[in-house]
Enzyme design. Sequence first.
Site, PDB file in Angstrom:
ATOM      1  N   ASN A 274     -43.018  26.313   3.606  1.00  0.00           N
ATOM      2  CA  ASN A 274     -41.626  26.267   3.164  1.00  0.00           C
ATOM      3  C   ASN A 274     -41.536  26.554   1.669  1.00  0.00           C
ATOM      4  OD1 ASN A 274     -38.898  25.902   2.957  1.00  0.00           O
ATOM      5  ND2 ASN A 274     -38.974  23.671   3.094  1.00  0.00           N
TER       6      ASN A 274
ATOM      7  N   ARG B  50     -34.007  26.241  12.235  1.00  0.00           N
ATOM      8  CA  ARG B  50     -32.735  26.624  12.861  1.00  0.00           C
ATOM      9  C   ARG B  50     -33.012  27.722  13.878  1.00  0.00           C
ATOM     10  NH1 ARG B  50     -30.320  26.089   7.350  1.00  0.00           N
ATOM     11  NH2 ARG B  50     -29.011  24.223   7.364  1.00  0.00           N
TER      12      ARG B  50
ATOM     13  N   GLN C  16     -40.238  29.290   8.166  1.00  0.00           N
ATOM     14  CA  GLN C  16     -40.859  28.337   7.245  1.00  0.00           C
ATOM     15  C   GLN C  16     -40.762  26.896   7.759  1.00  0.00           C
ATOM     16  OE1 GLN C  16     -40.362  30.563   2.998  1.00  0.00           O
ATOM     17  NE2 GLN C  16     -38.585  29.386   3.595  1.00  0.00           N
TER      18      GLN C  16
ATOM     19  N   ASP D   5     -28.900  35.022   6.306  1.00  0.00           N
ATOM     20  CA  ASP D   5     -29.181  33.594   6.393  1.00  0.00           C
ATOM     21  C   ASP D   5     -29.472  33.232   7.848  1.00  0.00           C
ATOM     22  OD1 ASP D   5     -29.566  31.151   5.225  1.00  0.00           O
ATOM     23  OD2 ASP D   5     -27.594  31.095   4.267  1.00  0.00           O
TER      24      ASP D   5
ATOM     25  N   ASP E 293     -28.321  30.301   9.494  1.00  0.00           N
ATOM     26  CA  ASP E 293     -27.240  29.597  10.183  1.00  0.00           C
ATOM     27  C   ASP E 293     -25.947  30.403  10.129  1.00  0.00           C
ATOM     28  OD1 ASP E 293     -27.204  29.219   7.456  1.00  0.00           O
ATOM     29  OD2 ASP E 293     -26.552  27.138   7.539  1.00  0.00           O
TER      30      ASP E 293
ATOM     31  N   ASP F 138     -29.793  34.242  -5.688  1.00  0.00           N
ATOM     32  CA  ASP F 138     -29.005  35.437  -5.415  1.00  0.00           C
ATOM     33  C   ASP F 138     -28.184  35.866  -6.628  1.00  0.00           C
ATOM     34  OD1 ASP F 138     -27.336  33.214  -5.263  1.00  0.00           O
ATOM     35  OD2 ASP F 138     -26.872  33.469  -3.134  1.00  0.00           O
TER      36      ASP F 138
ATOM     37  N   HIS G 152     -20.591  31.610   8.701  1.00  0.00           N
ATOM     38  CA  HIS G 152     -21.644  30.714   8.219  1.00  0.00           C
ATOM     39  C   HIS G 152     -21.198  29.274   8.399  1.00  0.00           C
ATOM     40  CE1 HIS G 152     -24.391  28.775   5.321  1.00  0.00           C
ATOM     41  NE2 HIS G 152     -25.097  29.889   5.315  1.00  0.00           N
TER      42      HIS G 152
END
Length: 656
Positions: A262, A204, A233, A289, A291, A400, A424
């Site tokens: 990854n 991304r 990654q 994050d 995205d 998380d 997001h």
Amino acid sequence: MDIGTLNAPDGLDLADPSPSGGDGREGLRVLQRVVLPAARDIGALSLYIDPDTGGGGGSSTQAGRTAPVGWIHPDDILGRSSVRVRAGERLSFGSYFNAFPASYWRRWTTVEAVILQVRTEGSGFVLLYCSNDVGSPRRLEIRQVHGSQHSVFEIPLTAFGDGGWCWFDLVAGGSGMELASARWCAASDVPAGKATLGITTFNRAEYCLDTIGAIEADPEVRKAIHELIVVDQGNRKVQDQAGYPDLARAMGGQLRVINQGNLGGSGGFARVMSETAQSGTSIYAILLDDDIVLEPEGILRAIAFADLCRIPTIVGGHMFDMYNKSVLNAFAEMVDPYRFLWGPGKGLGPHDFAVSGLRSSSILHRRWDADYNGWWMCLIPVRIIHEAGLPLPIFIKWDDAEYSLRARKLGFPTVSLPGAAVWHVSWADKDDAVDWQAYFHERNRLIAALLHSPYAKGGRVLRESLDTDFRHLFSMQYYPETIRLMALRDVLQGPAGLHAALKNTLPRLQALRADYSDAVLDHEPGALPSGHTGKGLSKPLGRRSGDAPRWGAWTLKAALKHTAQPVSRRMVAAVSHQDSKWWTLSRLDEAVVTNADGTGAARYQRDPRQVRKMLAETAALKARLLAEWESLRAAYREALPGITSMEAWEGTFRPD
């Protein structure tokens, strides 16, 4: 509540937005600046100016009709900190980003009073409000202003025990007025802590460049961070993008890219946390994050809050919908200890601020104490990293939540801080319960329950797992059920192989897809059949009717029976994603089902032999897991410090 009028301290420029509160000599710390949406983003405006008539509001009449408070013209946004208020109109800053969440600061920090500084131009009024935990507004003061004026208000936080916000409105006189700047401050001599920002990304690159650009363009964020680490990654590298060299030059030594295999979100964020803890230059790691669209002000607010917390605290940011920017997905996230299932607290998401602004949303005025915060934006003090370790090596899902549960056992809370947030990519366009992620949903939830469930045998977690197995089998979803069974087998093997599994599990899951038609997408619209859509097939009757057992028995019988029609002659139903519920699919022998984002469809085919085989296997595995729960719980808990240590992760970070 005694509200006094304070003179601006000598030498304090109220237009200066620096975190030190001017030149740093006055002993004031900026807690949050009043900001307007970047690039005049009207879609997000309701988060900055409260558009409705709730709370401290009223309405203004324009052109013979009633307009809501917060009626604003795009051209009136003059910059990130300034806005024009037209003659006779009123704007309320009792909004998500600009009201002050007083109860959170009272509960978790050493701040005893907050100071509001407002700089205006022109004539009008500044009205100061606060609310209580049920959202009832109270006007504290109204002050008339003229010309270029600094207004300073002090609000003790003693009355915000269970909830409540503070905010102000502006009402313009006959010639109009402007808000030049405003900010919420507190008396403090605690030095500002430095943070390392960390983005974990997998293909991304464009999103990452946008986030890097937002950070580079904000000088106050640049001052607050030691460096920005991008853990790449993927195979479409951030460093290979056209815009990267210019951003790297602009960021100087503050940007560092680490390329690694990854290892999923847990592996990427573990790398950020490890690098931060070992550098000795930052006291916080802030995880982002890939995205997302970043509101940079949230970084400064999270750091200020963490600096002033009584004890080291994980400080999370909220997540808004990138494509519907006024929609907040969850105000506070909880883990139900009996079901051992995550999700927003009841009534706490999704919430559309364009429909119901902060002042009229009474549920949001209570202080909600979260169990965890997602790692789309989350600040973690380095001290917690040293004491709690790094994330579990579980690729994605539950890393998380498990981390916050682990930290809480050590005495470190998690706070989801209102006013700190990102946008997001929406969950609405994803259905990760039926793709390769179904494996991680099952395995990681069970591991987290083994580690943290306070109930014998994990409470309801095994029963709900079996319910999910039935739904997949009734729905002809044999791929997700296959990998869920794989997850059960892996849980039963114990914790020893978790690090090794980071590198080989995803290839195993992806290799299996070709064997299951329900996992193979056809992206050609012309390939879809023209049969019925599944609409009108009703949900099963509720438990009160007494027919739920009969429905379940009928559905199981239908899933196990052999159809008389050969596959080549069956009627194939076209089922939309929103209709692809188990009570619809269980009545069909074959269907083409659209995926969540509408880009393709997969063919589902009833296979009673598969159902029998998988039912037998899941029953056997669940029985074994139930019998071995106590010994497995002891094994996972004993292994936890070792598998989350920096030493264990260092071996995993190294390339093969």
